[in-house]
Design a protein around this motif. Sequence first.
Motif, PDB file in Angstrom:
ATOM      1  N   HIS A 152       0.849  -1.208   0.000  1.00  0.00           N
ATOM      2  CA  HIS A 152       0.000   0.000   0.000  1.00  0.00           C
ATOM      3  C   HIS A 152       0.882   1.254   0.000  1.00  0.00           C
ATOM      4  N   HIS A 183       2.114   4.163  -3.190  1.00  0.00           N
ATOM      5  CA  HIS A 183       2.013   5.624  -3.071  1.00  0.00           C
ATOM      6  C   HIS A 183       3.241   6.317  -3.669  1.00  0.00           C
ATOM      7  N   HIS A 191      -5.754   8.000  -3.315  1.00  0.00           N
ATOM      8  CA  HIS A 191      -6.468   6.727  -3.231  1.00  0.00           C
ATOM      9  C   HIS A 191      -7.491   6.648  -4.356  1.00  0.00           C
ATOM     10  N   TYR A 227      -4.995   4.286  -8.426  1.00  0.00           N
ATOM     11  CA  TYR A 227      -4.114   3.829  -7.349  1.00  0.00           C
ATOM     12  C   TYR A 227      -4.491   2.402  -6.930  1.00  0.00           C
TER      13      TYR A 227
HETATM   14 ZN   LIG Z   1      -2.801   5.142   1.470  1.00  0.00          ZN
END
Ligand SMILES: [Zn+2]
Length: 201
Positions: free
Chosen positions: A161, A165, A171, A175
């Motif tokens: 996760h 980024h 988000h 993504y």
């Molecule tokens: Zn995040």
Amino acid sequence: MQLGLPFGEAGARAPVVDDALAPPTAGAIAPIYFVRHRRARRYLLRVEYDGRVRVTIPRGGSRREADAFAQRHVEWVLRQRAVLSRSRFSADDRRRLRAQAQAELPKRLRELADTHGLSVTRVSIRNQRTRWGSCGRDGHVCLNWRLVAMPQWVRDYVIIHELMHLKRLDHSAAYWRLVAAACPRYRDARQWLRAHGPELR
Ligand SMILES: [Zn+2]
């Protein structure tokens, strides 16, 4: 990555530990210690994972003012300690898990970064009460030591996760497509975190 529990943690980096300043602050707030931090612009108070209170003294600040500052926040300190005492981890557990996190998480992060062709500038292990991890624009990834108390596949999801980024700092649907491609079980992992995350606080 938010945990959803608001918790005050005011941090300052790379402090100079000032153990020579023996704390006269007795009673409710002990154990307490003071650090001087040149870049701090104000007094900061933090309850550490083991319950100790750390007071940051800014440039130009004094020990006496720091002490008064701490005394004004006794209630807050006691509340934070109450939260800690409800934690499933004893102070010993926390110390052990943090050491384990320091040994395992940066290594695993770099492995997964390599797998996905990403470069991480810096990794820090943190005692975050409100997040499992974070990722800065500069490629600095912070991971919560509590990740080592999770199953391996959930831990890997949190790391992925944060790594994704590095490609997108949002988000968005785009993504989440990146996350799905790198971690097919991410939905299960998110569900695990919702169900069991609170127990790890
Ligand atoms: Zn995040």
